[in-house]
Design a protein around this motif. Structure first.
Motif, PDB file in Angstrom:
ATOM      1  N   TYR A 102       6.960 115.845  31.449  1.00  0.00           N
ATOM      2  CA  TYR A 102       8.112 115.721  30.682  1.00  0.00           C
ATOM      3  C   TYR A 102       8.713 116.229  30.396  1.00  0.00           C
ATOM      4  CZ  TYR A 102       6.090 116.465  26.355  1.00  0.00           C
ATOM      5  OH  TYR A 102       4.789 117.509  25.456  1.00  0.00           O
ATOM      6  N   LEU A 143      18.481 115.201  36.809  1.00  0.00           N
ATOM      7  CA  LEU A 143      17.770 115.613  37.151  1.00  0.00           C
ATOM      8  C   LEU A 143      16.842 114.392  38.750  1.00  0.00           C
ATOM      9  CD1 LEU A 143      15.361 115.917  33.527  1.00  0.00           C
ATOM     10  CD2 LEU A 143      16.483 117.400  35.245  1.00  0.00           C
ATOM     11  N   ARG A 161      14.342 114.531  40.365  1.00  0.00           N
ATOM     12  CA  ARG A 161      13.223 114.093  40.345  1.00  0.00           C
ATOM     13  C   ARG A 161      12.125 113.883  41.716  1.00  0.00           C
ATOM     14  NH1 ARG A 161      11.489 110.143  36.076  1.00  0.00           N
ATOM     15  NH2 ARG A 161      13.428 108.873  36.428  1.00  0.00           N
ATOM     16  N   GLU A 162      13.100 113.299  42.659  1.00  0.00           N
ATOM     17  CA  GLU A 162      12.606 113.031  43.768  1.00  0.00           C
ATOM     18  C   GLU A 162      12.331 114.812  44.790  1.00  0.00           C
ATOM     19  OE1 GLU A 162      12.759 110.545  47.692  1.00  0.00           O
ATOM     20  OE2 GLU A 162      14.285 110.190  46.153  1.00  0.00           O
ATOM     21  N   LEU A 192      12.692 117.453  42.971  1.00  0.00           N
ATOM     22  CA  LEU A 192      11.712 118.204  42.266  1.00  0.00           C
ATOM     23  C   LEU A 192       9.990 117.976  43.133  1.00  0.00           C
ATOM     24  CD1 LEU A 192      12.943 118.395  38.434  1.00  0.00           C
ATOM     25  CD2 LEU A 192      12.917 120.204  39.653  1.00  0.00           C
ATOM     26  N   ILE A 222       7.604 109.010  40.165  1.00  0.00           N
ATOM     27  CA  ILE A 222       8.096 108.950  39.157  1.00  0.00           C
ATOM     28  C   ILE A 222       8.235 107.835  38.306  1.00  0.00           C
ATOM     29  CG2 ILE A 222      10.983 108.296  38.305  1.00  0.00           C
ATOM     30  CD1 ILE A 222      11.402 109.826  41.306  1.00  0.00           C
ATOM     31  N   ASN A 259       9.298 106.530  34.052  1.00  0.00           N
ATOM     32  CA  ASN A 259      10.022 106.315  32.822  1.00  0.00           C
ATOM     33  C   ASN A 259       9.780 106.280  31.685  1.00  0.00           C
ATOM     34  OD1 ASN A 259      12.974 106.546  34.630  1.00  0.00           O
ATOM     35  ND2 ASN A 259      11.975 105.097  35.867  1.00  0.00           N
ATOM     36  N   ARG A 277      10.527 125.801  40.150  1.00  0.00           N
ATOM     37  CA  ARG A 277      10.373 124.587  38.868  1.00  0.00           C
ATOM     38  C   ARG A 277      11.723 124.480  38.193  1.00  0.00           C
ATOM     39  NH1 ARG A 277       5.167 121.705  37.373  1.00  0.00           N
ATOM     40  NH2 ARG A 277       5.669 123.739  35.474  1.00  0.00           N
ATOM     41  N   ILE A 322      15.444 122.979  37.601  1.00  0.00           N
ATOM     42  CA  ILE A 322      15.932 121.629  36.817  1.00  0.00           C
ATOM     43  C   ILE A 322      17.053 122.124  36.101  1.00  0.00           C
ATOM     44  CG2 ILE A 322      15.301 120.784  34.481  1.00  0.00           C
ATOM     45  CD1 ILE A 322      12.288 120.657  34.901  1.00  0.00           C
ATOM     46  N   LEU A 325       9.397 112.653  33.336  1.00  0.00           N
ATOM     47  CA  LEU A 325       9.594 113.481  34.934  1.00  0.00           C
ATOM     48  C   LEU A 325       8.996 112.501  35.608  1.00  0.00           C
ATOM     49  CD1 LEU A 325       9.435 117.136  34.063  1.00  0.00           C
ATOM     50  CD2 LEU A 325      11.714 114.853  33.933  1.00  0.00           C
ATOM     51  N   TRP A 326       7.593 112.896  35.319  1.00  0.00           N
ATOM     52  CA  TRP A 326       6.831 111.903  36.842  1.00  0.00           C
ATOM     53  C   TRP A 326       5.598 112.466  36.164  1.00  0.00           C
ATOM     54  CZ3 TRP A 326       9.316 116.592  38.246  1.00  0.00           C
ATOM     55  CH2 TRP A 326       8.743 117.660  37.540  1.00  0.00           C
TER      56      TRP A 326
END
Length: 574
Positions: A308, A343, A345-346, A348, A359, A361, A429, A433, A541-542
């Motif tokens: 996160y 962001l 995220r995919e 990343l 991913i 939330n 990374r 971001i 984030l994931w």
């Protein structure tokens, strides 16, 4: 049950611990097999080396605190899993089970615990209830400065003991060497899960003042446990050498020695390849190369960790035990939502996790039964245009045509982002971001100009260092799904110092008598996740996937959502 302090864990994904997950478990001991020769036993997989040794690698130096209750880092916890044992464990289905003790309760307020008899410490002493009582009194002692009082404070009389108003914890009563009654201040659905159940070796530590224990040899160099392996040698910052404990209560371990070695992150892949390392947690970008090796296998496990980005809202008042929201730079909810939509995220996950992430939330891992379905949550999919509109609506606009947005008062606005140091992927990374935020007009800088050494980073968060404003984190939750330990306004591990009255009420309701009804409790936590998803005190984030690289000659390893288990059953073959 061991309460791990997994904050900002560089290996996976913070703590902690919870906070903390369990690594020990009960298993049926098959007993001694007949020896085929002096050094081996025959199995279906091959010959077990009776004098087998194992090298287990970590890529961060431990703090060097090897008695549970004092340790504050994930690496120390990994090492202690080989050394120590808990009264209670959690199985692969996240259910509590007896380990060294059984219990019974009629009201979830008073618990009767009964120890197994004949369990030995590494010094030959038998485990008794005095060792558990001693651990609780150390953690509740006025001079104790470790991170675990949260797991003792709900026992009746613990806070009075901590304040120096009592000579003992009234809610812990020893009936005989193997029986004790624990009485909590009130009945709560998760009293068992939030109880400290790791004894300390009283005979080893009782003459050391609590204020001096963290620096004592008995904690740092010669810790005594009752797990399958005992400490043979500690070279701080380099390695910990363990040897088999023949009197381990579940039977003689199959390995003779375990070397836990600190290896530079840039060298771990090569060390696995050439056989210097037998097992370690690996990073996603290592997988492609490792899977091409005949003698190495990679095992995956959906775990309890997530990554996160969090925001700082204030500081923690130690005297009051309460977060204080007195830093409003990121108080605007639309700003936080815009930063989430910005962001990618995919990308990343694909670029820095080799696709090994999901991913999410919500800060509740999907393995837990309280996890909200993603369909009930706002999906903050990558949408830079939406991010820009939210920023415009919130008054963050470029008023001087320098390409960056000023704050609503027209003052310069710079996102100060922090990330801990590690392998090269961490630098990439962090930069990715930051670039995402720059792409929507938010000027972003590394808070200290560089990634921060792992242990220093943790200290900065704990001490509310003003450089820590927006920070990358990772957390591995415990077996109990209650998220209070990280997100309640009174929680020390609420490092963003988020204060939200509605959140606190929901978290408290999740522990109420009404929440003894599992369905009711799940609904309460779903409502809390919806609130979190709207307010975004942090940006989930994931979910991480736990990845382990291990040499094919290593067998008997058990991995489940709690991590590595049953170390006494591990063995190496010829």
């Amino acid at each position: 049950m061991k309460k791990r302090y997994w904050f900002l864990l560089a290996l996976s994904s913070v703590l902690v611990i919870v906070f903390a997950a369990c690594s020990n478990s009960t298993s049926n001991n098959e007993g001694e097999e007949n020896k085929n020769d002096a050094d081996t036993k025959e199995t279906a997989e091959g010959e077990i080396k009776e004098d087998g040794t194992l090298t287990y690698a970590v890529d961060q130096a431990p703090e060097g605190l090897f008695i549970d209750g004092f340790a504050g880092s994930a690496i120390d916890s990994e090492i202690m899993d080989f050394i120590h044992e808990d009264l209670v464990t959690v199985n692969a289905d996240m259910e509590y089970e007896p380990n060294l003790a059984e219990w019974e309760t009629e009201d979830n307020k008073e618990f009767i615990f009964t120890l197994k008899e004949g369990v030995k410490w590494h010094n030959g002493e038998e485990l008794t209830m005095e060792d558990w009582e001693f651990a609780l009194e150390v953690i509740a002692h006025p001079d104790y400065e470790g991170p675990r009082f949260n797991y003792v404070k709900e026992i009746d009389g613990a806070e009075e003991y901590r304040e120096g108003e009592a000579d003992s914890i009234s809610g812990f009563e020893i009936k005989d060497p193997y029986t004790a009654v624990v009485t909590f201040k009130e009945a709560k659905v998760n009293n068992l899960g939030n109880l400290w159940t790791t004894p300390m070796p009283k005979k080893e530590l009782e003459d050391i003042p609590v204020a001096d224990m963290e620096s004592a040899e008995e904690v740092r160099e010669n810790p005594v446990g009752m797990g399958p392996f005992k400490v043979k040698e500690v070279v701080q910052g380099e390695y910990v050498r363990l040897e088999r404990f023949d009197d381990y209560w579940q039977g003689k371990p199959k390995l003779a020695e375990v070397l836990i070695k600190v290896v530079d992150p840039s060298l771990t892949l090569g060390a696995l390849q050439n056989g210097e390392i037998d097992i370690m947690e690996v990073r996603p970008d290592d997988i492609a190369e490792l899977e091409g090796l005949d003698h190495i296998r990679v095992e995956e496990q959906k775990g309890l960790g997530y990554s996160y980005v969090a925001f700082r809202f204030g500081h923690y008042d130690q005297d009051k035990g309460q977060a204080v929201a007195d830093f409003d730079k990121y108080a605007n909810k639309k700003l936080r939502q815009a930063m989430f939509y910005a962001l990618d995220r995919e990308s990343l996950i694909d670029s820095y996790l080799a696709g090994k992430g999901t991913i999410v939330n919500t800060p509740i891992p999907s393995v837990h039964w309280i996890a909200a379905d993603e369909s009930e949550l706002t999906q903050y999919d990558f949408d830079p245009e939406k991010a820009k509109k939210l920023l415009d609506d919130a008054g963050y606009k470029d008023t001087n045509d320098d390409g960056y947005r000023e704050d609503p008062d027209g003052e310069e606005f710079v996102v100060k982002f922090s990330h801990y140091a590690g392998p090269s992927a961490f630098e990439g990374r962090a930069q990715a971001i930051m670039q995402n935020w720059e792409d929507v007009g938010l000027k972003t800088e590394l808070a200290t100009g560089q990634l921060i050494e792992f242990n220093t980073y943790n200290e900065m968060k704990e001490n509310d260092d003003k450089n820590i404003e927006v920070f990358f984190g990772a957390w591995v939750v415990g077996s109990d799904p209650d998220p209070s330990g990280l997100w309640h306004s009174t929680a020390e591990w609420n490092y963003g110092r988020w204060v939200n009255e509605e959140s606190d009420k929901l978290l408290e309701e999740g522990l109420s008598k009404a929440s003894f009804d599992e369905e009711y409790r799940a609904n309460v936590y779903v409502e809390w996740q919806k609130l979190f998803n709207e307010e975004l005190p942090a940006l989930p984030l994931w979910e991480n996937i736990d990845l382990y690289g291990m040499n094919n000659h290593l067998e008997g390893v058990t991995i489940d959502p709690n991590g590595l288990r049953n170390f006494h059953e591990w063995y190496v073959t010829e």
